[in-house]
Design a protein around this motif. Structure first.
Motif, PDB file in Angstrom:
ATOM      1  N   PHE A 333       9.665  11.012   4.167  1.00 36.33           N
ATOM      2  CA  PHE A 333      10.941  11.082   3.468  1.00 36.33           C
ATOM      3  C   PHE A 333      11.662  12.422   3.638  1.00 36.33           C
ATOM      4  CE2 PHE A 333       8.322   7.905   1.363  1.00 36.33           C
ATOM      5  CZ  PHE A 333       9.174   6.809   1.403  1.00 36.33           C
ATOM      6  N   ARG A 334      11.063  13.314   4.468  1.00 35.34           N
ATOM      7  CA  ARG A 334      11.734  14.559   4.884  1.00 35.34           C
ATOM      8  C   ARG A 334      12.163  15.432   3.702  1.00 35.34           C
ATOM      9  NH1 ARG A 334      10.260  14.443  10.194  1.00 35.34           N
ATOM     10  NH2 ARG A 334      11.402  12.909  11.420  1.00 35.34           N
ATOM     11  N   VAL A 335      11.362  15.518   2.659  1.00 36.05           N
ATOM     12  CA  VAL A 335      11.681  16.365   1.526  1.00 36.05           C
ATOM     13  C   VAL A 335      11.090  17.745   1.764  1.00 36.05           C
ATOM     14  CG1 VAL A 335      11.510  16.676  -0.972  1.00 36.05           C
ATOM     15  CG2 VAL A 335      11.668  14.376   0.010  1.00 36.05           C
ATOM     16  N   ARG A 336      11.908  18.790   1.705  1.00 32.90           N
ATOM     17  CA  ARG A 336      11.462  20.154   1.985  1.00 32.90           C
ATOM     18  C   ARG A 336      11.522  20.995   0.722  1.00 32.90           C
ATOM     19  NH1 ARG A 336       9.264  18.680   6.708  1.00 32.90           N
ATOM     20  NH2 ARG A 336      10.811  17.906   8.184  1.00 32.90           N
ATOM     21  N   GLY A 337      10.728  22.051   0.704  1.00 40.35           N
ATOM     22  CA  GLY A 337      10.760  22.986  -0.411  1.00 40.35           C
ATOM     23  C   GLY A 337       9.903  22.512  -1.576  1.00 40.35           C
ATOM     24  N   ALA A 338       9.754  23.381  -2.576  1.00 39.28           N
ATOM     25  CA  ALA A 338       8.876  23.104  -3.714  1.00 39.28           C
ATOM     26  C   ALA A 338       9.574  22.350  -4.837  1.00 39.28           C
ATOM     27  CB  ALA A 338       8.322  24.426  -4.256  1.00 39.28           C
ATOM     28  N   ASP A 339      10.904  22.236  -4.775  1.00 36.47           N
ATOM     29  CA  ASP A 339      11.641  21.599  -5.852  1.00 36.47           C
ATOM     30  C   ASP A 339      11.201  20.147  -6.033  1.00 36.47           C
ATOM     31  OD1 ASP A 339      13.568  21.279  -7.847  1.00 36.47           O
ATOM     32  OD2 ASP A 339      15.009  20.455  -6.422  1.00 36.47           O
ATOM     33  N   GLY A 340      10.699  19.821  -7.228  1.00 32.25           N
ATOM     34  CA  GLY A 340      10.297  18.447  -7.526  1.00 32.25           C
ATOM     35  C   GLY A 340       8.925  18.065  -7.049  1.00 32.25           C
ATOM     36  N   ALA A 341       8.165  19.017  -6.463  1.00 32.20           N
ATOM     37  CA  ALA A 341       6.872  18.669  -5.883  1.00 32.20           C
ATOM     38  C   ALA A 341       5.891  18.156  -6.939  1.00 32.20           C
ATOM     39  CB  ALA A 341       6.284  19.884  -5.161  1.00 32.20           C
ATOM     40  N   TRP A 342       5.836  18.822  -8.097  1.00 36.33           N
ATOM     41  CA  TRP A 342       4.905  18.393  -9.146  1.00 36.33           C
ATOM     42  C   TRP A 342       5.302  17.022  -9.696  1.00 36.33           C
ATOM     43  CZ3 TRP A 342       0.360  20.436  -9.478  1.00 36.33           C
ATOM     44  CH2 TRP A 342       0.170  21.772  -9.086  1.00 36.33           C
ATOM     45  N   ARG A 343       6.590  16.807  -9.864  1.00 34.53           N
ATOM     46  CA  ARG A 343       7.030  15.491 -10.329  1.00 34.53           C
ATOM     47  C   ARG A 343       6.665  14.404  -9.327  1.00 34.53           C
ATOM     48  NH1 ARG A 343      11.412  13.045  -8.890  1.00 34.53           N
ATOM     49  NH2 ARG A 343      12.459  14.963  -8.223  1.00 34.53           N
ATOM     50  N   HIS A 344       6.851  14.700  -8.047  1.00 34.27           N
ATOM     51  CA  HIS A 344       6.494  13.730  -7.014  1.00 34.27           C
ATOM     52  C   HIS A 344       5.001  13.418  -7.035  1.00 34.27           C
ATOM     53  CE1 HIS A 344      10.285  15.079  -4.637  1.00 34.27           C
ATOM     54  NE2 HIS A 344      10.568  14.105  -5.475  1.00 34.27           N
ATOM     55  N   GLN A 345       4.172  14.465  -7.253  1.00 35.87           N
ATOM     56  CA  GLN A 345       2.729  14.221  -7.310  1.00 35.87           C
ATOM     57  C   GLN A 345       2.362  13.388  -8.537  1.00 35.87           C
ATOM     58  OE1 GLN A 345       0.224  14.425  -5.422  1.00 35.87           O
ATOM     59  NE2 GLN A 345       0.905  15.722  -3.730  1.00 35.87           N
ATOM     60  N   ALA A 346       3.014  13.654  -9.656  1.00 38.75           N
ATOM     61  CA  ALA A 346       2.736  12.874 -10.864  1.00 38.75           C
ATOM     62  C   ALA A 346       3.112  11.406 -10.663  1.00 38.75           C
ATOM     63  CB  ALA A 346       3.496  13.460 -12.052  1.00 38.75           C
ATOM     64  N   GLN A 347       4.277  11.184 -10.072  1.00 40.46           N
ATOM     65  CA  GLN A 347       4.680   9.815  -9.778  1.00 40.46           C
ATOM     66  C   GLN A 347       3.761   9.187  -8.732  1.00 40.46           C
ATOM     67  OE1 GLN A 347       8.760  10.965  -8.844  1.00 40.46           O
ATOM     68  NE2 GLN A 347       9.507   9.688 -10.536  1.00 40.46           N
ATOM     69  N   GLY A 348       3.304  10.028  -7.788  1.00 42.30           N
ATOM     70  CA  GLY A 348       2.366   9.532  -6.788  1.00 42.30           C
ATOM     71  C   GLY A 348       1.057   9.077  -7.415  1.00 42.30           C
ATOM     72  N   LEU A 349       0.629   9.766  -8.468  1.00 44.16           N
ATOM     73  CA  LEU A 349      -0.599   9.355  -9.163  1.00 44.16           C
ATOM     74  C   LEU A 349      -0.398   8.025  -9.888  1.00 44.16           C
ATOM     75  CD1 LEU A 349      -1.914  12.746 -10.578  1.00 44.16           C
ATOM     76  CD2 LEU A 349      -2.856  11.396  -8.687  1.00 44.16           C
ATOM     77  N   ALA A 350       0.823   7.792 -10.378  1.00 44.53           N
ATOM     78  CA  ALA A 350       1.106   6.493 -10.985  1.00 44.53           C
ATOM     79  C   ALA A 350       1.026   5.393  -9.929  1.00 44.53           C
ATOM     80  CB  ALA A 350       2.489   6.515 -11.635  1.00 44.53           C
ATOM     81  N   VAL A 351       1.560   5.693  -8.751  1.00 43.39           N
ATOM     82  CA  VAL A 351       1.439   4.741  -7.644  1.00 43.39           C
ATOM     83  C   VAL A 351      -0.027   4.564  -7.265  1.00 43.39           C
ATOM     84  CG1 VAL A 351       2.069   4.302  -5.238  1.00 43.39           C
ATOM     85  CG2 VAL A 351       3.738   5.308  -6.798  1.00 43.39           C
ATOM     86  N   PHE A 352      -0.793   5.671  -7.313  1.00 44.93           N
ATOM     87  CA  PHE A 352      -2.232   5.617  -7.052  1.00 44.93           C
ATOM     88  C   PHE A 352      -2.932   4.669  -8.026  1.00 44.93           C
ATOM     89  CE2 PHE A 352      -5.859   7.488  -9.366  1.00 44.93           C
ATOM     90  CZ  PHE A 352      -6.889   7.186  -8.487  1.00 44.93           C
TER      91      PHE A 352
END
Length: 422
Positions: A333-352
């Motif tokens: 998804f070509r997302v760069r930088g640290a902005d939103g990284a923790w939120r993405h990981q949290a949502q990724g765990l929900a997907v997990f």
């Protein structure tokens, strides 16, 4: 990096009015070969080329009489100009002349004229018509005829294979000294090309491909110059450094390729019913998913004997889920930088958790029905993971990495974090 490419105060430009083609001949200490080269090229263009032209000799800080020869040719032949640069570098010379030329199409060729001049019109015709953005002569394309030693043949083919493996290059010949570019494309593309030496060609072509530009290839007849002064070892090392630098630049997304693609109108053609960027995302997601599945199966097999099937599944899936989210964030998804990284990981765990439910449920159902061997367990887990993978992609695209109001689009194939200027 120095970009001082101003001509000396004594340099005089003798030019025809608004030529269609400007052919640059970059030279360094070529006092012997320069005049016969330019006269042969000039005679050919006057006899065979149907458009107005200019030949620009770009002298790279020569220490012999090259500058005097160039000035004499410019004074004698009205279609010849001479530019003298204070610093060496073929890329520096091309970048300077091309960005200051008033021609519609810009080309260059090596002073030894190793490439048969009969390929010049086929090279520039698609650029004059507007069909293509860049054009290259290729010694490796079908139909080309090449005379050179085994050593140079091996190096050339090896280098182009390296480019395919490291930078996913699709053009066949990066270093043939016979190329052309439309002036409007050059004005936007060249400012982001950093190399000033021999890697200039490769960097320009890779960035052009990544920006969606159309590159026309022409098979050429090419005879190796046995008196070539190119230092193969030094050039090879510089090329390797250039590949490493360009790989990092593309990986970090600091190059404004999406803006360049937009400016030049090279965004992917829309397909009815298919969201923009979906095909590329699916391919990249599949590659990340294949690597994640292999890692998951390996971890599961290693942990099962000591932890049992359910615990092994939980640990293996959790570890690979974190890595999978990070990889998809950057690669798919070509997302760069640290902005939103923790939120993405949290949502990724929900997907997990969804994936865990599918795989754990499959294991529980399998063991409720029988006492299967490990191979059957792995087979069931592969199927369950495929289903979970499809669900994961849908959730990541529509929820985790979806575009939010007021934020830049994150789903295009080449979106990056660089400012939208070239």
């Amino acid at each position: 990096m120095s970009l001082s490419t101003l001509p000396t105060p004594a340099a005089e430009h003798v030019r025809v009015v608004a030529p269609v083609l400007d052919v640059v001949v970059p030279v360094y200490n070529e006092e012997t070969d320069l005049e016969p080269c330019v006269r042969r090229l000039h005679d050919y263009l006057r006899a065979e080329f149907p458009y107005r032209f200019r030949i620009t000799v770009a002298d790279n800080a020569s220490t012999d009489a090259t500058a005097e020869v160039a000035d004499r040719l410019a004074a004698t032949l009205p279609e010849v100009a001479a530019v003298h640069l204070r610093e060496k570098g073929r890329g520096r010379a091309l970048k300077f002349v091309w960005t200051h030329s008033d021609a519609t199409v810009l080309a260059y060729m090596d002073v030894d004229l190793s490439t048969d001049l009969g390929a010049l019109l086929p090279l520039v015709a698609p650029l004059i018509s507007g069909h293509s953005d860049l054009a290259i002569g290729s010694r490796l394309a079908r139909g080309s005829r090449v005379v050179r030693g085994a050593k140079r043949e091996f190096i050339s083919r090896g280098y182009n294979l390296l480019l395919r493996g490291t930078l996913a290059a699709r053009f066949s010949d990066a270093q043939c000294g016979f190329k052309a570019i439309r002036a409007d494309v050059a004005s936007r593309l060249l400012p982001i090309v950093e190399d000033t030496g021999w890697f200039f060609d490769t960097e320009m072509l890779v960035l052009a491909e990544r920006a969606g530009l159309r590159i026309h290839e022409v098979p050429v007849d090419w005879v190796d110059d046995p008196d070539s002064r190119v230092d193969i070892v030094a050039t090879a090392l510089a090329d390797l450094r250039g590949i490493a630098r360009l790989t990092r630049a593309l990986g970090t997304g600091r190059l404004p390729l999406a803006a360049l693609r937009e400016q030049l109108g090279r965004n992917p053609l829309p397909v009815a019913g298919v969201p923009a960027g979906l095909t590329g995302q699916l391919l990249r997601f599949a590659a990340v998913g294949a690597a994640s599945t292999l890692a998951y199966l390996l971890l599961y097999a290693l942990l099962r004997a000591g932890a049992g099937p359910q615990a092994a599944n939980l640990i293996a899936l959790l570890v690979t889920a974190v890595a999978n989210t990070a990889a998809n964030r950057r690669v798919t998804f070509r997302v760069r930088g640290a902005d939103g990284a923790w939120r993405h990981q949290a949502q990724g765990l929900a997907v997990f958790a969804v994936g865990l439910g599918l795989t754990s449920g499959s294991l529980a159902l399998l063991h409720a029905l029988s006492d299967p061997p490990t191979t059957v367990e792995l087979g069931v887990l592969v199927v369950a993971n495929l289903v979970a993978t499809g669900v994961r992609f849908l959730l990541m695209r529509s929820w985790v990495f979806r575009t939010r109001p007021g934020r830049p689009v994150l789903h295009e194939a080449d979106v990056n974090a660089s400012p939208p200027t070239v």
